[in-house]
Every structure is written in C-alpha cells, then in structure tokens.
Scaffold this motif. Structure first.
Motif, PDB file in Angstrom:
ATOM      1  N   GLN A 354       0.773  -1.161  -0.034  1.00  0.00           N
ATOM      2  CA  GLN A 354       0.165   0.146  -0.023  1.00  0.00           C
ATOM      3  C   GLN A 354       0.783   1.244   0.059  1.00  0.00           C
ATOM      4  OE1 GLN A 354      -3.012  -1.198   0.360  1.00  0.00           O
ATOM      5  NE2 GLN A 354      -3.696   0.766  -0.701  1.00  0.00           N
ATOM      6  N   LYS A 355       0.695   2.317  -1.000  1.00  0.00           N
ATOM      7  CA  LYS A 355       1.551   3.377  -0.995  1.00  0.00           C
ATOM      8  C   LYS A 355       1.269   4.530  -0.090  1.00  0.00           C
ATOM      9  CE  LYS A 355       3.358   1.079  -4.542  1.00  0.00           C
ATOM     10  NZ  LYS A 355       2.219   0.271  -5.012  1.00  0.00           N
ATOM     11  N   ALA A 356       2.161   5.079   0.643  1.00  0.00           N
ATOM     12  CA  ALA A 356       2.097   6.334   1.178  1.00  0.00           C
ATOM     13  C   ALA A 356       2.523   7.367   0.332  1.00  0.00           C
ATOM     14  CB  ALA A 356       2.756   6.048   2.623  1.00  0.00           C
ATOM     15  N   ILE A 357       1.419   8.193   0.161  1.00  0.00           N
ATOM     16  CA  ILE A 357       1.717   9.252  -1.135  1.00  0.00           C
ATOM     17  C   ILE A 357       1.949  10.615  -0.197  1.00  0.00           C
ATOM     18  CG2 ILE A 357       0.822  10.456  -2.978  1.00  0.00           C
ATOM     19  CD1 ILE A 357       1.151   7.626  -3.556  1.00  0.00           C
ATOM     20  N   PRO A 358       2.908  11.272  -0.362  1.00  0.00           N
ATOM     21  CA  PRO A 358       3.153  12.665   0.232  1.00  0.00           C
ATOM     22  C   PRO A 358       2.054  13.747  -0.230  1.00  0.00           C
ATOM     23  CG  PRO A 358       5.243  12.193  -1.023  1.00  0.00           C
ATOM     24  CD  PRO A 358       4.234  11.061  -1.406  1.00  0.00           C
ATOM     25  N   GLN A 359       1.525  14.328   0.755  1.00  0.00           N
ATOM     26  CA  GLN A 359       0.272  15.106   0.532  1.00  0.00           C
ATOM     27  C   GLN A 359       0.281  16.038  -0.633  1.00  0.00           C
ATOM     28  OE1 GLN A 359      -0.016  17.695   3.950  1.00  0.00           O
ATOM     29  NE2 GLN A 359      -2.463  17.650   3.822  1.00  0.00           N
ATOM     30  N   GLU A 360       1.764  16.628  -1.126  1.00  0.00           N
ATOM     31  CA  GLU A 360       1.611  17.309  -2.245  1.00  0.00           C
ATOM     32  C   GLU A 360       1.054  16.661  -3.434  1.00  0.00           C
ATOM     33  OE1 GLU A 360       5.815  17.894  -2.792  1.00  0.00           O
ATOM     34  OE2 GLU A 360       5.522  19.057  -4.445  1.00  0.00           O
ATOM     35  N   PHE A 361       1.181  15.259  -3.264  1.00  0.00           N
ATOM     36  CA  PHE A 361       0.780  14.583  -4.616  1.00  0.00           C
ATOM     37  C   PHE A 361      -0.365  13.805  -4.428  1.00  0.00           C
ATOM     38  CE2 PHE A 361       5.444  15.558  -5.255  1.00  0.00           C
ATOM     39  CZ  PHE A 361       5.500  16.312  -6.413  1.00  0.00           C
ATOM     40  N   GLU A 362      -0.810  13.795  -3.406  1.00  0.00           N
ATOM     41  CA  GLU A 362      -1.875  12.953  -2.925  1.00  0.00           C
ATOM     42  C   GLU A 362      -3.266  12.951  -3.989  1.00  0.00           C
ATOM     43  OE1 GLU A 362      -4.011  12.191   1.249  1.00  0.00           O
ATOM     44  OE2 GLU A 362      -2.585  13.419   1.253  1.00  0.00           O
ATOM     45  N   GLU A 363      -3.758  14.096  -4.157  1.00  0.00           N
ATOM     46  CA  GLU A 363      -4.735  14.245  -5.133  1.00  0.00           C
ATOM     47  C   GLU A 363      -4.494  13.723  -6.562  1.00  0.00           C
ATOM     48  OE1 GLU A 363      -7.474  15.394  -3.728  1.00  0.00           O
ATOM     49  OE2 GLU A 363      -8.434  14.875  -5.797  1.00  0.00           O
ATOM     50  N   GLN A 364      -3.070  14.154  -7.229  1.00  0.00           N
ATOM     51  CA  GLN A 364      -2.854  13.654  -8.334  1.00  0.00           C
ATOM     52  C   GLN A 364      -2.831  12.148  -8.545  1.00  0.00           C
ATOM     53  OE1 GLN A 364      -1.641  16.127  -6.568  1.00  0.00           O
ATOM     54  NE2 GLN A 364      -0.217  17.556  -7.704  1.00  0.00           N
ATOM     55  N   ALA A 365      -2.110  11.730  -7.290  1.00  0.00           N
ATOM     56  CA  ALA A 365      -1.958  10.177  -7.141  1.00  0.00           C
ATOM     57  C   ALA A 365      -3.471   9.488  -7.261  1.00  0.00           C
ATOM     58  CB  ALA A 365      -1.130   9.780  -6.055  1.00  0.00           C
ATOM     59  N   LYS A 366      -4.367  10.002  -6.754  1.00  0.00           N
ATOM     60  CA  LYS A 366      -5.780   9.635  -6.501  1.00  0.00           C
ATOM     61  C   LYS A 366      -6.271   9.372  -7.999  1.00  0.00           C
ATOM     62  CE  LYS A 366      -8.369   9.982  -2.592  1.00  0.00           C
ATOM     63  NZ  LYS A 366      -9.002  11.053  -1.848  1.00  0.00           N
ATOM     64  N   VAL A 367      -6.158  10.816  -8.574  1.00  0.00           N
ATOM     65  CA  VAL A 367      -6.632  10.670 -10.122  1.00  0.00           C
ATOM     66  C   VAL A 367      -5.962   9.667 -10.722  1.00  0.00           C
ATOM     67  CG1 VAL A 367      -6.660  12.133 -11.969  1.00  0.00           C
ATOM     68  CG2 VAL A 367      -7.136  13.099  -9.923  1.00  0.00           C
ATOM     69  N   MET A 368      -4.695   9.468 -10.610  1.00  0.00           N
ATOM     70  CA  MET A 368      -3.968   8.696 -11.607  1.00  0.00           C
ATOM     71  C   MET A 368      -4.161   7.351 -11.468  1.00  0.00           C
ATOM     72  SD  MET A 368       0.100   8.522 -12.264  1.00  0.00           S
ATOM     73  CE  MET A 368       0.337   9.868 -12.867  1.00  0.00           C
ATOM     74  N   ALA A 369      -4.466   6.838 -10.079  1.00  0.00           N
ATOM     75  CA  ALA A 369      -4.698   5.455  -9.689  1.00  0.00           C
ATOM     76  C   ALA A 369      -6.159   5.019 -10.482  1.00  0.00           C
ATOM     77  CB  ALA A 369      -4.719   5.059  -8.142  1.00  0.00           C
ATOM     78  N   GLY A 370      -7.027   5.892 -10.198  1.00  0.00           N
ATOM     79  CA  GLY A 370      -8.317   5.644 -10.907  1.00  0.00           C
ATOM     80  C   GLY A 370      -8.009   5.116 -12.425  1.00  0.00           C
ATOM     81  N   THR A 371      -7.463   6.250 -12.922  1.00  0.00           N
ATOM     82  CA  THR A 371      -6.944   6.092 -14.492  1.00  0.00           C
ATOM     83  C   THR A 371      -6.193   4.764 -14.823  1.00  0.00           C
ATOM     84  OG1 THR A 371      -6.536   8.402 -14.432  1.00  0.00           O
ATOM     85  CG2 THR A 371      -6.246   7.427 -16.410  1.00  0.00           C
ATOM     86  N   ILE A 372      -5.311   4.518 -13.939  1.00  0.00           N
ATOM     87  CA  ILE A 372      -4.423   3.405 -14.301  1.00  0.00           C
ATOM     88  C   ILE A 372      -5.463   1.974 -14.153  1.00  0.00           C
ATOM     89  CG2 ILE A 372      -2.916   2.004 -13.437  1.00  0.00           C
ATOM     90  CD1 ILE A 372      -1.197   4.374 -12.624  1.00  0.00           C
ATOM     91  N   LYS A 373      -6.333   1.944 -12.999  1.00  0.00           N
ATOM     92  CA  LYS A 373      -7.092   1.007 -12.932  1.00  0.00           C
ATOM     93  C   LYS A 373      -7.973   0.570 -13.899  1.00  0.00           C
ATOM     94  CE  LYS A 373      -7.305   1.089  -7.944  1.00  0.00           C
ATOM     95  NZ  LYS A 373      -8.202   1.687  -6.924  1.00  0.00           N
ATOM     96  N   ASN A 374      -8.601   1.688 -14.683  1.00  0.00           N
ATOM     97  CA  ASN A 374      -9.368   1.483 -15.854  1.00  0.00           C
ATOM     98  C   ASN A 374      -8.679   1.489 -17.350  1.00  0.00           C
ATOM     99  OD1 ASN A 374     -11.656   1.414 -14.317  1.00  0.00           O
ATOM    100  ND2 ASN A 374     -11.488   3.541 -14.036  1.00  0.00           N
ATOM    101  N   ALA A 375      -7.107   1.518 -17.254  1.00  0.00           N
ATOM    102  CA  ALA A 375      -6.402   1.563 -18.369  1.00  0.00           C
ATOM    103  C   ALA A 375      -6.617   0.031 -18.992  1.00  0.00           C
ATOM    104  CB  ALA A 375      -5.369   1.937 -18.176  1.00  0.00           C
TER     105      ALA A 375
END
Ligand code: GLU
Length: 432
Positions: A354-375
């Motif tokens: 499970q990844k710990a994402i620094p706050q600075e990139f938390e939002e972007q990581a969430k969006v990206m993870a969603g995209t990757i899951k559906n790719a």
C-alpha cells in the motif's frame, strides 16, 4: 584426513567459517576427507542445538565432510591414553589442590613472573601415590627439548620446555582437559594437517608433547590463521553483529559471497570474484598473510552484489520472496541501489505494498490510480504513459512524481520507463 573442530557454544563466528572453508578447500586439493568434530567436552558452555546449527551452516556453504564425531564419545580413549602415559612414566598423579595451585598462581602474579607448576608431585614415591586417598589430577611431564613448529602461515615457531610446562591432562573428576582430548582425537582421526585460528597457537606445543609422549610418530602439519579485526582494529567479537554467520545470512548476504569474501581477505587471489570451486584451483595456505585481516562490510556488500548479478533471474526472484522470472529481472535493475537480498526484498515489496503518498501529490495520485485501474493493457511504456497522461490530464512533475510513487512505492529509483516491462503484467496488484 583434515578436520574442522567447532565448539557448540555459540553462533558460528566468521573466523570459524573461514577455518572451515580453508579446511574444505585444502581437503579437496589433497583429495583427503574432511571430518567434523564437535568439541562438546565443556558441558557448561555447550548450547543445545548449536551442533545442528553448525552442520546446517556447513551445508548451506557447500562444505562437504565425510563424518561427524562428538568429542565426548571418545572419553574412553582419552582415559586409556592417560593411563598409558602414567604407566610409561610420561605423566604423573598430582595431588596439589586447586586452592593451593591458585595461591601459587597469585604469588607468581604478584612477583610478576610467569606461573609454572613447581613439580611438587612429579617424583612422589610410589607408596605415597598408592595410599593417597585425596583427589588427584594427571599431569603430563614437560618436554625435554624445544618444540619447533613449522607453520604454513606463521613460519617457524619455537616453544621452550618451561613454556609448555607439566600441565594437567585429566581433571580430578577424570575428564580430559581440552588439549588432551584434542591431541588424542587428532591422532585417532589420523589427521594430517590442522588448520585453525591463531588463538590456538599456544596449544599446539602441548598437543605435540601429548602425541610425542604417547609414541605417536606421524607428523601433523599446522596452519594457524590470523584473527579478523573489526573497523576499530579490535578482534571481531560477539559484540560485532557481522561476526555472526547467521546475522550475515539474515541480512541478505549470499553464502557464495561470504565465502568469496572470507577467502579473499588477507590472501593473494588471482581475481576478486570467484566461487569455492575456482578457489580450489589456486588456493595456497602459504599465501595467507601473517597479519590480521580487517573486516570491511562495504567490501562484502560489493562482492555480494556481484554474486547477486550472477544469479539467474528465477533464483534471484526466489531470494527476494517471489517465484517469477520477471521479478528476478526487476530485482537485477534494483541491484544498482541494493546490495543484499534483504535490501532488494524491501525495494520489491514496496512496489506491491500500500503506497504512502506525500500530501503534495495525494490528489494527483488519486486521479492517476483511478485512471490506471481503468486503463487497457499496454505492452510498451510509451503507450501506457501517453494514455495515462491524456486520460488523467496530469503532466510534468504532477504526472511523473505520482506515477513513480504509485508504481514503485519510492520517490527515487530506477527509470520507470526501464522497469515498466517487468511491471506491466502486475499493474493490477501494484495499484490496488
Ligand atoms: N574447538 C576449537 C574452537 O572452536 C577448535 C580447536 C581446534 O581446531 O583444534 O576454537
């Protein structure tokens, strides 16, 4: 016959492993067998199970031996030989009490002279011995002449009769002392060469005296290995973690790398990275330095990395806790930053954790993870990257940072473009 004679009194020390390796190599060169003798006569210091642990370690390091014997099983021979020495007047019964001897030892210390037995009991009249009901030890008579040892590593070393002294071979309770058991066992084992640590050098003339007194005429050769020092220049002791073979293995150093390192230090090998089989071809006891070797964990890590590089991917994968070849290949890429299987495992586990994402990139990581899951599945990194970039709308740092964090669990590391090929089949497990 050669022998490795560990005491089952603690974790196997790297110095002992070095002794075992050298014995093994020379036994192969001489085409003689190697026996393992568990020196278990010091009942109080023995630790249950350590004998098995030692044998397991020898197995892990590929050190083959023809038999295992336990010193304690030879006691009847030790007693018989002590009786023979008494009979031949090469040994005598000593009735001096331990307290008396201790007092004499203290006196010598106060007078700053080396303690020697005063020979009080050497020539007791027979009737005094026979009628004496007091407990007694058996002492061997000190040698008549200088004992000279031609050591493979230390060269010529001489001991004067007084240094050897008339020492105890059987205690009051009629158990053999260490030197006596060892000397007799080397005779019984038909040992031709003793390779051991230099801490035993002062025992050697005693053991030679015992065999000479017993009329044993076979010459046993000797090689006493210098000690291994830590980075402070002190003898590697239990307090240095790296002195324990078990610790090194747990830290992720390969047996082949540890062997390579222990054969390398204080030696003149034709190359730096080798396996034991190769060492059998060129190893020479005479090339071992007389002075202590210094243990350098960074050097060991360098060697470990080279051995890890030489493993095939499937094997490496197993070492880091997986079964697939791709993970082994991925681990190879990580060898640039990791030098042990433990460090490698941590890197690979971080990818699947499970990844710990620094706050600075938390939002972007969430969006990206969603995209990757559906790719859809992409064979090539370029296609994957372009798709995720387009669908997520992220770019630059906001794209690459979260991508690395999501795929590897680390902020820094190998090029994602380079490792994508090993990761592509696991994307579903990596981005949970
Ligand atoms: N048992 C001894 C030790 O572990 C070795 C003795 C020998 O090799 O003669 O240090």
């Amino acid at each position: 016959m050669l022998r490795f004679a560990p005491s089952p009194t603690g974790d196997m020390h790297i110095g002992n492993l070095r002794v075992a390796l050298f014995n093994y190599i020379v036994s192969k060169q001489r085409k003689e067998d190697l026996l393992v003798r568990i020196e278990d006569t010091d009942k109080e210091r023995n630790i249950e199970g350590k004998d098995q642990e030692i044998l397991e370690i020898l197995g892990l390091f590929g050190i083959e031996y023809s038999q295992v014997i336990y010193q304690s099983q030879n006691h009847r021979f030790h007693s018989a030989m002590a009786l023979q020495l008494l009979h031949d007047k090469k040994a005598f019964s000593c009735f001096c009490s331990p307290q008396w001897l201790e007092k004499k030892r203290e006196e010598s210390k106060e007078n700053k002279i080396a303690y020697r037995y005063d020979n009080a009991c050497e020539n007791l009249p027979a009737e005094l011995v026979i009628d004496n009901m007091n407990p007694f030890t058996i002492r061997i008579k000190k040698p008549d002449e200088t004992i000279v040892i031609q050591d493979y590593i230390k060269g010529k070393v001489s001991f004067e009769p007084d240094e050897v002294d008339s020492f105890i071979i059987m205690r009051q309770e009629k158990t053999p002392t260490y030197n006596f058991a060892c000397a007799v066992d080397d005779m019984l084992g038909d040992i031709s060469l003793v390779i051991r640590g230099e801490d035993h050098m002062s025992n050697t003339p005693k053991q030679i005296l015992i065999r000479n007194s017993l009329g044993y005429s076979k010459n046993i050769e000797y090689a006493h290995l210098p000690i291994i020092l830590n980075d402070e220049g002190k003898k590697m002791s239990k307090r240095d973690d790296a002195s324990s073979v078990k610790w090194l293995l747990e830290e992720g150093y390969l047996p082949s790398a540890i062997s390579n390192y222990l054969i390398l230090i204080g030696n003149k090998p034709p190359k730096e990275i080798f396996d034991i089989k190769e060492a059998v071809e060129w190893f020479r006891l005479e090339n071992i330095s007389k002075s202590p070797a210094r243990f350098d964990i960074d050097k060991l890590k360098f060697i470990n990395r080279e051995h890890l590089k030489n493993l095939d991917s499937k094997e490496l994968s197993r070492y880091v806790g997986f079964a697939d070849t791709e993970i082994g290949e991925l681990a190879k890429v990580y060898l640039e930053e990791a030098g042990t299987t433990k460090e490698l495992r941590a890197k690979i586990q971080a990818i699947f954790a499970q990844k710990a994402i620094p706050q600075e990139f938390e939002e972007q990581a969430k969006v990206m993870a969603g995209t990757i899951k559906n790719a859809p599945f992409f064979e090539e990194y370029e296609g994957f990257k372009n798709y995720i970039m387009k669908e997520s709308g992220l770019k630059g740092k906001n794209f690459f940072k979260p991508l690395r964090l999501l795929l590897t669990g680390a902020e820094h590391g190998p090029d994602v473009a380079e490792i994508y090929k090993y990761l592509k089949n696991y994307i579903g497990e990596i981005i949970k």
